[in-house]
Design a protein around this motif. Sequence first.
Motif, PDB file in Angstrom:
ATOM      1  N   SER A 182       0.846  -1.188   0.000  1.00 41.56           N
ATOM      2  CA  SER A 182       0.000   0.000   0.000  1.00 41.56           C
ATOM      3  C   SER A 182       0.883   1.239   0.000  1.00 41.56           C
ATOM      4  CB  SER A 182      -0.896  -0.015   1.241  1.00 41.56           C
ATOM      5  OG  SER A 182      -1.642   1.169   1.320  1.00 41.56           O
ATOM      6  N   ASN A 183       0.778   2.015  -1.081  1.00 44.21           N
ATOM      7  CA  ASN A 183       1.521   3.272  -1.221  1.00 44.21           C
ATOM      8  C   ASN A 183       3.029   3.110  -1.046  1.00 44.21           C
ATOM      9  OD1 ASN A 183      -0.819   4.735  -1.784  1.00 44.21           O
ATOM     10  ND2 ASN A 183      -1.270   4.923   0.384  1.00 44.21           N
ATOM     11  N   ALA A 184       3.558   1.992  -1.482  1.00 45.77           N
ATOM     12  CA  ALA A 184       4.996   1.721  -1.377  1.00 45.77           C
ATOM     13  C   ALA A 184       5.732   2.347  -2.557  1.00 45.77           C
ATOM     14  CB  ALA A 184       5.251   0.224  -1.333  1.00 45.77           C
ATOM     15  N   GLN A 185       6.831   2.997  -2.244  1.00 45.49           N
ATOM     16  CA  GLN A 185       7.689   3.542  -3.284  1.00 45.49           C
ATOM     17  C   GLN A 185       9.084   2.969  -3.059  1.00 45.49           C
ATOM     18  OE1 GLN A 185       7.368   7.700  -3.943  1.00 45.49           O
ATOM     19  NE2 GLN A 185       8.711   7.635  -5.702  1.00 45.49           N
ATOM     20  N   PHE A 186       9.506   2.071  -3.947  1.00 43.32           N
ATOM     21  CA  PHE A 186      10.759   1.349  -3.768  1.00 43.32           C
ATOM     22  C   PHE A 186      11.912   2.032  -4.483  1.00 43.32           C
ATOM     23  CE2 PHE A 186       7.459  -1.835  -3.130  1.00 43.32           C
ATOM     24  CZ  PHE A 186       7.856  -2.363  -1.909  1.00 43.32           C
ATOM     25  N   ARG A 187      13.063   2.036  -3.841  1.00 48.02           N
ATOM     26  CA  ARG A 187      14.301   2.522  -4.452  1.00 48.02           C
ATOM     27  C   ARG A 187      14.849   1.430  -5.366  1.00 48.02           C
ATOM     28  NH1 ARG A 187      17.456   6.172  -0.184  1.00 48.02           N
ATOM     29  NH2 ARG A 187      15.632   7.069   0.832  1.00 48.02           N
ATOM     30  N   PRO A 188      15.782   1.776  -6.248  1.00 48.08           N
ATOM     31  CA  PRO A 188      16.354   0.756  -7.137  1.00 48.08           C
ATOM     32  C   PRO A 188      16.918  -0.434  -6.346  1.00 48.08           C
ATOM     33  CG  PRO A 188      16.996   2.934  -7.867  1.00 48.08           C
ATOM     34  CD  PRO A 188      16.317   3.115  -6.536  1.00 48.08           C
ATOM     35  N   HIS A 189      16.541  -1.632  -6.771  1.00 44.99           N
ATOM     36  CA  HIS A 189      16.976  -2.852  -6.080  1.00 44.99           C
ATOM     37  C   HIS A 189      16.742  -4.071  -6.967  1.00 44.99           C
ATOM     38  CE1 HIS A 189      12.624  -3.049  -5.465  1.00 44.99           C
ATOM     39  NE2 HIS A 189      12.782  -4.343  -5.206  1.00 44.99           N
ATOM     40  N   THR A 190      17.302  -5.192  -6.564  1.00 42.54           N
ATOM     41  CA  THR A 190      16.901  -6.500  -7.062  1.00 42.54           C
ATOM     42  C   THR A 190      16.320  -7.230  -5.864  1.00 42.54           C
ATOM     43  OG1 THR A 190      19.126  -7.364  -6.714  1.00 42.54           O
ATOM     44  CG2 THR A 190      18.568  -6.667  -8.955  1.00 42.54           C
ATOM     45  N   ASP A 191      15.407  -8.135  -6.122  1.00 38.60           N
ATOM     46  CA  ASP A 191      14.757  -8.859  -5.036  1.00 38.60           C
ATOM     47  C   ASP A 191      15.740  -9.819  -4.379  1.00 38.60           C
ATOM     48  OD1 ASP A 191      12.440  -7.488  -5.666  1.00 38.60           O
ATOM     49  OD2 ASP A 191      11.653  -9.111  -6.904  1.00 38.60           O
ATOM     50  N   SER A 192      15.513 -10.072  -3.104  1.00 35.98           N
ATOM     51  CA  SER A 192      16.352 -11.019  -2.376  1.00 35.98           C
ATOM     52  C   SER A 192      15.535 -12.266  -2.071  1.00 35.98           C
ATOM     53  CB  SER A 192      16.871 -10.389  -1.087  1.00 35.98           C
ATOM     54  OG  SER A 192      15.789 -10.026  -0.253  1.00 35.98           O
ATOM     55  N   GLY A 193      16.198 -13.288  -1.626  1.00 38.14           N
ATOM     56  CA  GLY A 193      15.506 -14.530  -1.306  1.00 38.14           C
ATOM     57  C   GLY A 193      15.403 -15.431  -2.519  1.00 38.14           C
ATOM     58  N   ALA A 194      14.779 -16.551  -2.321  1.00 36.71           N
ATOM     59  CA  ALA A 194      14.698 -17.576  -3.358  1.00 36.71           C
ATOM     60  C   ALA A 194      13.506 -17.396  -4.280  1.00 36.71           C
ATOM     61  CB  ALA A 194      14.637 -18.954  -2.711  1.00 36.71           C
ATOM     62  N   GLY A 195      12.604 -16.505  -3.934  1.00 33.08           N
ATOM     63  CA  GLY A 195      11.432 -16.327  -4.787  1.00 33.08           C
ATOM     64  C   GLY A 195      10.486 -17.503  -4.741  1.00 33.08           C
ATOM     65  N   SER A 196      10.570 -18.279  -3.679  1.00 28.62           N
ATOM     66  CA  SER A 196       9.713 -19.452  -3.503  1.00 28.62           C
ATOM     67  C   SER A 196       9.714 -20.343  -4.738  1.00 28.62           C
ATOM     68  CB  SER A 196       8.288 -19.025  -3.135  1.00 28.62           C
ATOM     69  OG  SER A 196       8.282 -18.329  -1.912  1.00 28.62           O
ATOM     70  N   GLY A 197      10.876 -20.441  -5.385  1.00 31.16           N
ATOM     71  CA  GLY A 197      11.019 -21.331  -6.530  1.00 31.16           C
ATOM     72  C   GLY A 197      10.643 -20.719  -7.862  1.00 31.16           C
ATOM     73  N   GLN A 198      10.230 -19.459  -7.884  1.00 26.89           N
ATOM     74  CA  GLN A 198       9.850 -18.822  -9.141  1.00 26.89           C
ATOM     75  C   GLN A 198      10.963 -17.912  -9.623  1.00 26.89           C
ATOM     76  OE1 GLN A 198       5.641 -17.755  -7.698  1.00 26.89           O
ATOM     77  NE2 GLN A 198       5.480 -18.037  -9.897  1.00 26.89           N
ATOM     78  N   SER A 199      11.088 -17.795 -10.932  1.00 28.44           N
ATOM     79  CA  SER A 199      12.126 -16.921 -11.482  1.00 28.44           C
ATOM     80  C   SER A 199      11.546 -15.622 -12.024  1.00 28.44           C
ATOM     81  CB  SER A 199      12.890 -17.652 -12.589  1.00 28.44           C
ATOM     82  OG  SER A 199      12.020 -17.960 -13.651  1.00 28.44           O
ATOM     83  N   LYS A 200      10.256 -15.526 -12.148  1.00 32.08           N
ATOM     84  CA  LYS A 200       9.630 -14.326 -12.698  1.00 32.08           C
ATOM     85  C   LYS A 200       8.668 -13.703 -11.692  1.00 32.08           C
ATOM     86  CE  LYS A 200      11.256 -14.475 -16.945  1.00 32.08           C
ATOM     87  NZ  LYS A 200      11.934 -13.396 -17.614  1.00 32.08           N
ATOM     88  N   SER A 201       8.701 -12.377 -11.629  1.00 33.79           N
ATOM     89  CA  SER A 201       7.743 -11.616 -10.826  1.00 33.79           C
ATOM     90  C   SER A 201       6.627 -11.145 -11.746  1.00 33.79           C
ATOM     91  CB  SER A 201       8.416 -10.386 -10.224  1.00 33.79           C
ATOM     92  OG  SER A 201       9.466 -10.734  -9.372  1.00 33.79           O
ATOM     93  N   LEU A 202       5.428 -11.079 -11.220  1.00 34.11           N
ATOM     94  CA  LEU A 202       4.299 -10.496 -11.929  1.00 34.11           C
ATOM     95  C   LEU A 202       3.815  -9.340 -11.075  1.00 34.11           C
ATOM     96  CD1 LEU A 202       2.233 -10.697 -14.310  1.00 34.11           C
ATOM     97  CD2 LEU A 202       0.784 -11.990 -12.731  1.00 34.11           C
ATOM     98  N   ILE A 203       3.748  -8.152 -11.659  1.00 32.41           N
ATOM     99  CA  ILE A 203       3.348  -6.974 -10.896  1.00 32.41           C
ATOM    100  C   ILE A 203       2.263  -6.221 -11.644  1.00 32.41           C
ATOM    101  CG2 ILE A 203       5.170  -5.543 -11.911  1.00 32.41           C
ATOM    102  CD1 ILE A 203       5.401  -4.159  -9.133  1.00 32.41           C
ATOM    103  N   VAL A 204       1.352  -5.664 -10.884  1.00 35.55           N
ATOM    104  CA  VAL A 204       0.316  -4.783 -11.417  1.00 35.55           C
ATOM    105  C   VAL A 204       0.012  -3.774 -10.309  1.00 35.55           C
ATOM    106  CG1 VAL A 204      -1.638  -6.207 -10.641  1.00 35.55           C
ATOM    107  CG2 VAL A 204      -1.924  -4.681 -12.595  1.00 35.55           C
ATOM    108  N   ALA A 205      -0.286  -2.557 -10.695  1.00 27.14           N
ATOM    109  CA  ALA A 205      -0.636  -1.530  -9.719  1.00 27.14           C
ATOM    110  C   ALA A 205      -2.103  -1.167  -9.885  1.00 27.14           C
ATOM    111  CB  ALA A 205       0.248  -0.303  -9.897  1.00 27.14           C
ATOM    112  N   LEU A 206      -2.753  -0.924  -8.771  1.00 23.94           N
ATOM    113  CA  LEU A 206      -4.165  -0.581  -8.759  1.00 23.94           C
ATOM    114  C   LEU A 206      -4.340   0.690  -7.938  1.00 23.94           C
ATOM    115  CD1 LEU A 206      -5.440  -4.143  -7.735  1.00 23.94           C
ATOM    116  CD2 LEU A 206      -5.129  -3.280 -10.064  1.00 23.94           C
ATOM    117  N   GLY A 207      -5.386   1.435  -8.185  1.00 21.86           N
ATOM    118  CA  GLY A 207      -5.685   2.586  -7.358  1.00 21.86           C
ATOM    119  C   GLY A 207      -5.887   3.862  -8.143  1.00 21.86           C
ATOM    120  N   ASP A 208      -6.130   4.925  -7.389  1.00 25.81           N
ATOM    121  CA  ASP A 208      -6.361   6.255  -7.948  1.00 25.81           C
ATOM    122  C   ASP A 208      -5.113   7.084  -7.678  1.00 25.81           C
ATOM    123  OD1 ASP A 208      -7.466   8.560  -8.965  1.00 25.81           O
ATOM    124  OD2 ASP A 208      -8.747   8.937  -7.226  1.00 25.81           O
TER     125      ASP A 208
END
Length: 101
Positions: free
Chosen positions: A36-62
């Motif tokens: 909610s209302n997160a603004q991320f600085r430049p980064h790469t994700d950490s952790g194993a990604g629970s076995g997934q290699s791809k992220s899926l992102i979508v933003a919603l809201g006004d």
Amino acid sequence: MPGSNVKYPSLVKAAFLLERALAPSRRPSSTIAVNSNAQFRPHTDSGAGSGQSKSLIVALGDYAGGELVVEEQVVDIRYKPKEFDGWKERHYTKYFVGERF
């Protein structure tokens, strides 16, 4: 199981249903994050990604602004899903105003 999954079971169910609707041919995720209302600085994700290699992102809201930048490519993700490798590709959120999920 994360505490928020227990606290908000309807949200968890809706998030996984949204993923199915946005990307029906994608292998279902094992984990979904709702920010909610997160603004991320430049980064790469950490952790194993629970076995997934791809992220899926979508933003919603006004809101205005808030594009995703992946490897210096600006992507409008407001109600438009984007799949990318968050563990390898540097990404961040551009400035925005309003309510953004």
